[in-house]
Design a protein around this motif. Structure first.
Motif, PDB file in Angstrom:
ATOM      1  N   ILE A   1       0.842  -1.204   0.000  1.00 48.45           N
ATOM      2  CA  ILE A   1       0.000   0.000   0.000  1.00 48.45           C
ATOM      3  C   ILE A   1       0.880   1.258   0.000  1.00 48.45           C
ATOM      4  N   ASP A   2       1.897   1.267   0.855  1.00 51.69           N
ATOM      5  CA  ASP A   2       2.755   2.454   0.956  1.00 51.69           C
ATOM      6  C   ASP A   2       3.488   2.743  -0.354  1.00 51.69           C
ATOM      7  N   GLU A   3       3.919   1.690  -1.020  1.00 52.76           N
ATOM      8  CA  GLU A   3       4.606   1.897  -2.309  1.00 52.76           C
ATOM      9  C   GLU A   3       3.646   2.484  -3.348  1.00 52.76           C
ATOM     10  N   ILE A   4       2.416   2.007  -3.344  1.00 50.77           N
ATOM     11  CA  ILE A   4       1.437   2.557  -4.312  1.00 50.77           C
ATOM     12  C   ILE A   4       1.182   4.026  -4.010  1.00 50.77           C
ATOM     13  N   VAL A   5       1.035   4.350  -2.723  1.00 48.23           N
ATOM     14  CA  VAL A   5       0.802   5.747  -2.335  1.00 48.23           C
ATOM     15  C   VAL A   5       1.956   6.624  -2.822  1.00 48.23           C
TER      16      VAL A   5
ATOM     17  N   ARG B   1     -19.841 -11.725 -19.276  1.00 48.65           N
ATOM     18  CA  ARG B   1     -19.087 -10.878 -18.342  1.00 48.65           C
ATOM     19  C   ARG B   1     -20.067 -10.141 -17.440  1.00 48.65           C
ATOM     20  N   TYR B   2     -19.607  -9.768 -16.268  1.00 47.46           N
ATOM     21  CA  TYR B   2     -20.443  -8.948 -15.389  1.00 47.46           C
ATOM     22  C   TYR B   2     -19.581  -7.844 -14.795  1.00 47.46           C
ATOM     23  N   LEU B   3     -20.123  -6.641 -14.896  1.00 50.00           N
ATOM     24  CA  LEU B   3     -19.409  -5.464 -14.385  1.00 50.00           C
ATOM     25  C   LEU B   3     -20.083  -4.970 -13.119  1.00 50.00           C
ATOM     26  N   LEU B   4     -19.343  -4.909 -12.054  1.00 49.71           N
ATOM     27  CA  LEU B   4     -19.887  -4.391 -10.797  1.00 49.71           C
ATOM     28  C   LEU B   4     -18.737  -3.728 -10.051  1.00 49.71           C
ATOM     29  N   LYS B   5     -18.688  -2.414 -10.131  1.00 52.53           N
ATOM     30  CA  LYS B   5     -17.550  -1.742  -9.483  1.00 52.53           C
ATOM     31  C   LYS B   5     -17.730  -1.773  -7.972  1.00 52.53           C
ATOM     32  N   HIS B   6     -16.621  -1.901  -7.256  1.00 57.06           N
ATOM     33  CA  HIS B   6     -16.757  -1.833  -5.792  1.00 57.06           C
ATOM     34  C   HIS B   6     -16.869  -0.380  -5.325  1.00 57.06           C
ATOM     35  N   GLU B   7     -16.589   0.543  -6.210  1.00 54.96           N
ATOM     36  CA  GLU B   7     -16.752   2.003  -6.038  1.00 54.96           C
ATOM     37  C   GLU B   7     -15.725   2.642  -5.106  1.00 54.96           C
ATOM     38  N   THR B   8     -15.546   2.116  -3.899  1.00 52.54           N
ATOM     39  CA  THR B   8     -14.440   2.534  -3.037  1.00 52.54           C
ATOM     40  C   THR B   8     -14.182   1.430  -2.017  1.00 52.54           C
ATOM     41  N   ALA B   9     -12.914   1.179  -1.750  1.00 50.13           N
ATOM     42  CA  ALA B   9     -12.556   0.096  -0.830  1.00 50.13           C
ATOM     43  C   ALA B   9     -12.477   0.575   0.614  1.00 50.13           C
ATOM     44  N   GLN B  10     -12.792   1.854   0.809  1.00 45.30           N
ATOM     45  CA  GLN B  10     -12.709   2.357   2.184  1.00 45.30           C
ATOM     46  C   GLN B  10     -14.086   2.245   2.833  1.00 45.30           C
ATOM     47  N   ASN B  11     -14.152   1.430   3.871  1.00 52.35           N
ATOM     48  CA  ASN B  11     -15.424   1.059   4.473  1.00 52.35           C
ATOM     49  C   ASN B  11     -16.328   2.234   4.855  1.00 52.35           C
ATOM     50  N   GLU B  12     -15.769   3.201   5.605  1.00 50.27           N
ATOM     51  CA  GLU B  12     -16.606   4.323   6.086  1.00 50.27           C
ATOM     52  C   GLU B  12     -17.093   5.146   4.895  1.00 50.27           C
ATOM     53  N   LEU B  13     -16.206   5.368   3.932  1.00 45.97           N
ATOM     54  CA  LEU B  13     -16.588   6.148   2.757  1.00 45.97           C
ATOM     55  C   LEU B  13     -17.665   5.394   1.969  1.00 45.97           C
ATOM     56  N   TYR B  14     -17.502   4.084   1.830  1.00 39.62           N
ATOM     57  CA  TYR B  14     -18.498   3.276   1.121  1.00 39.62           C
ATOM     58  C   TYR B  14     -19.863   3.436   1.782  1.00 39.62           C
ATOM     59  N   GLU B  15     -19.875   3.328   3.114  1.00 42.23           N
ATOM     60  CA  GLU B  15     -21.175   3.377   3.804  1.00 42.23           C
ATOM     61  C   GLU B  15     -21.798   4.759   3.758  1.00 42.23           C
ATOM     62  N   TYR B  16     -20.962   5.789   3.786  1.00 40.43           N
ATOM     63  CA  TYR B  16     -21.472   7.153   3.659  1.00 40.43           C
ATOM     64  C   TYR B  16     -22.122   7.345   2.278  1.00 40.43           C
ATOM     65  N   LEU B  17     -21.486   6.809   1.250  1.00 43.44           N
ATOM     66  CA  LEU B  17     -21.976   7.023  -0.121  1.00 43.44           C
ATOM     67  C   LEU B  17     -23.161   6.130  -0.488  1.00 43.44           C
TER      68      LEU B  17
ATOM     69  N   THR C   1      -8.419   9.574  -0.196  1.00 43.62           N
ATOM     70  CA  THR C   1      -6.998   9.921  -0.179  1.00 43.62           C
ATOM     71  C   THR C   1      -6.266   8.991  -1.147  1.00 43.62           C
ATOM     72  N   THR C   2      -4.970   9.233  -1.342  1.00 38.79           N
ATOM     73  CA  THR C   2      -4.221   8.324  -2.212  1.00 38.79           C
ATOM     74  C   THR C   2      -4.149   6.933  -1.576  1.00 38.79           C
ATOM     75  N   LYS C   3      -4.229   6.892  -0.248  1.00 38.85           N
ATOM     76  CA  LYS C   3      -4.231   5.579   0.410  1.00 38.85           C
ATOM     77  C   LYS C   3      -5.502   4.800   0.028  1.00 38.85           C
ATOM     78  N   THR C   4      -6.625   5.518  -0.078  1.00 35.16           N
ATOM     79  CA  THR C   4      -7.863   4.855  -0.498  1.00 35.16           C
ATOM     80  C   THR C   4      -7.682   4.238  -1.889  1.00 35.16           C
ATOM     81  N   ILE C   5      -7.071   5.001  -2.782  1.00 40.02           N
ATOM     82  CA  ILE C   5      -6.872   4.517  -4.150  1.00 40.02           C
ATOM     83  C   ILE C   5      -5.948   3.292  -4.147  1.00 40.02           C
ATOM     84  N   ALA C   6      -4.939   3.343  -3.280  1.00 33.87           N
ATOM     85  CA  ALA C   6      -4.040   2.184  -3.158  1.00 33.87           C
ATOM     86  C   ALA C   6      -4.831   0.959  -2.691  1.00 33.87           C
ATOM     87  N   MET C   7      -5.734   1.172  -1.737  1.00 31.60           N
ATOM     88  CA  MET C   7      -6.572   0.060  -1.264  1.00 31.60           C
ATOM     89  C   MET C   7      -7.499  -0.440  -2.376  1.00 31.60           C
TER      90      MET C   7
END
Ligand code: SAH
Length: 319
Positions: free
Chosen positions: A5-9, A140-156, A191-197
């Motif tokens: 994760i840190d390297e991706i960030v 094929r099936y497309l289903l984006k997870h949208e964001t891997a950050q739990n709190e952000l996912y639940e807010y959205l 954050t960039t950490k979210t994108i890394a996740m």
């Protein structure tokens, strides 16, 4: 390439990303070659039972006129795409219970007779429905997870959890669909950490394709005052997805083109090898407004010719 994760960030935050783009382009060429797959995108219903905070189709938006295409219309539009050279149809909609698995399954079976690959992008379904649609011929099936950050996912997403989303993706993968995940770049509080996740999660699920799109603020949503996401950061995420998952299919997502038409072309040198072309009939097209965009008129034949020429100009091979 297995990054932490840190390297991706650190990579996402680089001052000068040019070398990484070159590396992504090299890996793309080596693993998936110069072909650009063109997918026809048909948005067949804008009814949606969900309340995703970023999406213009969320059911609390009363200012959008809702439409549904009949199975006959869906099949005849797809037929027109087939005769004009499209080899894949992507059938996308809001989460609309009107189209039962039975109805969707009949549509899939009819389209299969046209010798086309079928991608479905209709949201979360239960195991039996995904299994049934696979049996009917969906590839094929497309289903984006949208964001891997739990709190952000639940807010959205007031209507669901990240766990449920991931569970659906695992089922889709297990059933043998070519599995498409993905996420948005530039969501509020990301954050960039979210994108890394996000990138790590795509890899963990074993996605065969990933749609990575820029968040665009829609005036009729709760996120209307938020800024659009950065196209540069989106391209960086695409490039890293290519490096981390060399043989994956990566579309140049339409949201990139919305902000700056040039970016849609540039994305092909950042690792992308797929493009989606909307073929939704003109009477419905503007109503499928997940985010605002400048839409060209649909003319299935002329659009195809134009896109093929654009791809050839980039020394790539349209398919
Ligand atoms: N109901 C289907 C299709 C959703 S629309 C499903 O749940 O999969 C397809 C994609 O559009 C979504 O996955 C989301 O990533 C994207 N999207 C929606 N609103 C957006 C916005 N405001 N900006 C950028 N992308 C958006």
């Amino acid at each position: 390439m297995a990054y932490t994760i840190d390297e991706i960030v650190d990579l996402l935050n680089l001052e000068d990303f040019r070398e990484v783009y070159l590396e992504a382009d090299r890996i793309r060429k080596e693993n998936v070659g110069d072909i650009v797959h063109i997918r026809a995108l048909l948005e067949f219903s804008n009814y949606c039972k969900r309340r995703c905070k970023y999406c213009g189709l969320n059911c609390t938006n009363k200012s959008v006129k809702r439409y549904r295409m009949s199975p006959e219309e869906i099949i005849s539009t797809t037929y027109e795409a087939a005769v004009n050279g499209y080899k894949t149809i992507v059938l996308q909609s809001g989460e609309d219970n009107y189209y039962t698995p039975k109805i969707l399954g009949e549509i899939v079976k009819s389209i299969k007779k046209l010798n086309m690959d079928i991608t479905l992008c209709c949201g979360e379904l239960d195991y039996d429905s995904y299994a049934y649609l696979k049996e009917c011929g969906a590839d094929r099936y497309l289903l984006k997870h949208e964001t891997a950050q739990n709190e952000l996912y639940e807010y959205l997403h007031p209507c669901g959890t990240l766990q449920e989303r991931i569970q659906c993706l695992k089922i889709i993968k297990k059933l043998g669909y070519e599995t498409g995940g993905g996420f948005m770049v530039g969501l509020p509080n990301q954050t960039t950490k979210t994108i890394a996740m996000d990138l790590m999660l795509l890899k963990e699920i074993g996605c065969d394709m990933a749609g990575i799109g820029t968040f665009i603020s829609h005036p009729n949503t709760l996120l209307k005052d938020c800024e659009h996401g950065s196209t540069e950061m989106t391209k960086r995420a695409v490039a890293l997805a290519r490096i981390m998952m060399p043989s994956i299919n990566l579309p140049a997502t339409t949201s990139l083109g919305v902000i700056n038409d040039k970016e849609k072309v540039d994305i092909f040198s950042c690792g992308a090898n797929v493009i989606m072309q909307k073929i939704t009939p003109n009477e419905y097209k503007a109503l499928y407004e997940i985010y605002p965009s400048n839409l060209a008129e649909t003319n299935i034949r002329l659009q195809r010719i134009k896109l093929e020429n654009q791809i050839k100009e980039l020394n790539r091979i349209p398919l």
